[in-house]
Design an enzyme around this catalytic site. Structure first.
Site, PDB file in Angstrom:
ATOM      1  N   GLY A   8      48.533  36.090  37.967  1.00  0.00           N
ATOM      2  CA  GLY A   8      47.665  37.031  38.666  1.00  0.00           C
ATOM      3  C   GLY A   8      47.879  38.463  38.228  1.00  0.00           C
ATOM      4  O   GLY A   8      47.917  38.767  37.038  1.00  0.00           O
ATOM      5  N   GLU A  41      44.543  44.942  47.596  1.00  0.00           N
ATOM      6  CA  GLU A  41      45.901  45.094  48.093  1.00  0.00           C
ATOM      7  C   GLU A  41      46.781  45.862  47.098  1.00  0.00           C
ATOM      8  O   GLU A  41      47.604  46.703  47.495  1.00  0.00           O
ATOM      9  CB  GLU A  41      46.510  43.716  48.366  1.00  0.00           C
ATOM     10  CG  GLU A  41      45.856  42.949  49.514  1.00  0.00           C
ATOM     11  CD  GLU A  41      44.503  42.341  49.157  1.00  0.00           C
ATOM     12  OE1 GLU A  41      43.761  41.960  50.080  1.00  0.00           O
ATOM     13  OE2 GLU A  41      44.181  42.242  47.949  1.00  0.00           O
ATOM     14  N   GLU A  82      39.233  51.211  33.365  1.00  0.00           N
ATOM     15  CA  GLU A  82      38.679  49.941  33.838  1.00  0.00           C
ATOM     16  C   GLU A  82      38.354  50.006  35.325  1.00  0.00           C
ATOM     17  O   GLU A  82      37.280  49.567  35.766  1.00  0.00           O
ATOM     18  CB  GLU A  82      39.678  48.811  33.573  1.00  0.00           C
ATOM     19  CG  GLU A  82      39.190  47.449  34.021  1.00  0.00           C
ATOM     20  CD  GLU A  82      40.207  46.335  33.809  1.00  0.00           C
ATOM     21  OE1 GLU A  82      39.919  45.187  34.193  1.00  0.00           O
ATOM     22  OE2 GLU A  82      41.308  46.620  33.270  1.00  0.00           O
ATOM     23  N   THR A 118      45.711  37.636  31.831  1.00  0.00           N
ATOM     24  CA  THR A 118      46.071  36.879  33.033  1.00  0.00           C
ATOM     25  C   THR A 118      46.526  35.464  32.693  1.00  0.00           C
ATOM     26  O   THR A 118      45.955  34.800  31.824  1.00  0.00           O
ATOM     27  CB  THR A 118      44.874  36.806  33.988  1.00  0.00           C
ATOM     28  OG1 THR A 118      44.422  38.135  34.267  1.00  0.00           O
ATOM     29  CG2 THR A 118      45.255  36.138  35.292  1.00  0.00           C
ATOM     30  N   GLY A 154      40.732  43.930  37.927  1.00  0.00           N
ATOM     31  CA  GLY A 154      41.158  45.300  37.676  1.00  0.00           C
ATOM     32  C   GLY A 154      42.215  45.797  38.643  1.00  0.00           C
ATOM     33  O   GLY A 154      42.519  46.994  38.674  1.00  0.00           O
ATOM     34  N   ILE A 200      39.650  34.361  31.484  1.00  0.00           N
ATOM     35  CA  ILE A 200      39.403  35.252  30.350  1.00  0.00           C
ATOM     36  C   ILE A 200      37.900  35.417  30.128  1.00  0.00           C
ATOM     37  O   ILE A 200      37.212  34.494  29.687  1.00  0.00           O
ATOM     38  CB  ILE A 200      40.082  34.728  29.077  1.00  0.00           C
ATOM     39  CG1 ILE A 200      41.566  34.443  29.338  1.00  0.00           C
ATOM     40  CG2 ILE A 200      39.902  35.722  27.935  1.00  0.00           C
ATOM     41  CD1 ILE A 200      42.333  35.624  29.905  1.00  0.00           C
TER      42      ILE A 200
END
Length: 381
Positions: free
Chosen positions: A134, A369, A244, A129, A365, A160
């Site tokens: 995002g 949305e 994940e 990220t 993960g 992180i």
């Protein structure tokens, strides 16, 4: 070799018992201290490695063993025992840092990074990220430019997990054109000149999990630290997404179960106006709805995880499972705090921590949305 169902059940029961013993021996008495310090001790990684927990879901040849379902079983039981999801996020950050390295990395990378990490001797993080990026992985701006037998990396990463304590970071960087086809993965040692932890981030929850902002300024990484093929990083990252998301879904349903159990105990023992809270119809109905949502979500998540482990294409169901679990745990944790009353608002109350910690589950993960967008596309919209 496929084990008979009875043998699998026995193995999972033994794993659950191991997880509970580890939680009681190594974790539960230290949670408050770790939440205050904002990180886990390295000794916890060594203890988990010695217990064989860090290797679950990884190949036997690299010091691992078992399956992803075994790892999910351990996560579930540790949460049922009272372990915060923040502890699991940091202790098991290698489960997102290592999969691409294991599948596509060289034997030398396996020897230098994978094996020591599964033993608990090293800590790994995933540097994906970016500020302003995002969920849009394809838009990342960190660049890696080939210079002889090295790549030079410049850019930054944020949010992180284990980034403060990590010995190495699996870094996604752009090596080609814009979009998802120009991304590569590299292993970057934390002591490489130009690599810095620019900031330790403070969060709403997951307080025992250190979270960092990372900076890369002319960081020279040996070309041998490239994972797999150049520009193949996006596909590598997508390979581990289902795992994940399912793991997070299992964590959500486990937290919901833990909050439900804690609340049942509370309403049985808490008396108001001469009667236990459990004698009130409104309270019993709230508990019944908490139990319903927990059980339905858990059954759907585990059914989907089992199908995924069997090799079925369940991309739609994985997205549904994650959102179902997130919505369930948010409801259950909210009601748990409400039924605990003033005590539920106190830091000394376990449900208060769960209430804060689970808020990230609908973000990490893949946001709620994003999950709904996956579902919409998969059903033909």
């Amino acid at each position: 070799m496929n084990l008979p169902v009875d043998d699998v059940a026995a193995d999972r029961k033994a794993l659950a018992e191991l997880a509970e013993q580890f939680a009681r021996r190594e974790v539960l008495d230290n949670i408050d201290e770790w939440e205050r310090s904002g990180e886990l001790p390295r000794s916890l990684h060594k203890a988990a490695g010695a217990a064989g927990l860090l290797g679950l879901g990884f190949p036997d040849a690299l010091g691992g063993g078992g399956t992803q379902l075994d790892l999910m079983t351990v996560f579930e039981q540790m949460i049922h025992s009272g372990v915060p999801t923040g502890v699991l996020a940091s202790l098991f950050s290698h489960t997102i840092a290592l999969p691409s390295l294991v599948k596509h990395g060289s034997e030398d990378l396996h020897r230098r990074y994978v094996i020591p990490t599964l033993e608990g001797e090293m800590i790994g993080a995933l540097g994906l990220t970016e500020p302003g990026g995002g969920s849009d992985v394809a838009a990342l701006r960190t660049k890696a430019v080939r210079d002889g037998d090295h790549y030079v990396i410049n850019g930054s990463k944020t949010f992180i997990t284990s980034g403060v304590r990590a010995d190495f970071v699996t870094v996604a960087a752009r090596t080609g054109a814009s979009g998802n086809k120009g991304i590569s993965l590299f292993v970057v040692d934390a002591d490489t000149p130009g690599f810095t932890v620019s900031r330790k981030l403070e969060k709403m929850g997951w307080l025992s999990s250190d979270t960092a902002e990372l900076s890369f300024v002319d960081v020279r990484v040996p070309a041998s630290n490239l994972i797999g093929q150049e520009n193949g990083g996006f596909r590598q990252l997508m390979e581990q997404l289902q795992s994940e998301r399912l793991t997070m879904a299992v964590e959500c349903t486990a937290v919901a179960r833990r909050c439900l159990d804690l609340t049942i105990e509370w309403v049985r023992n808490r008396h108001t106006f001469g009667e236990p809270l459990s004698s009130r119809q409104v309270v019993r109905h709230k508990i019944a709805e908490m139990a319903r949502q927990t059980d339905v979500a858990s059954n759907y998540v585990w059914s989907t995880a089992t199908r995924w482990a069997a090799g079925e294409d369940v991309s739609t169901e994985v997205a549904m499972a994650k959102n179902t679990a997130v919505y369930a745990v948010e409801y259950v944790a909210h009601e748990a705090v409400q039924l605990h009353g003033g005590m539920g608002f106190m830091r000394e109350c376990e449900v208060e921590r769960h209430y804060r910690d689970i808020r990230v589950m609908g973000i990490g993960g893949g946001t709620n949305e994003i999950m709904n967008d996956v579902i919409a596309k998969r059903i033909g919209l």
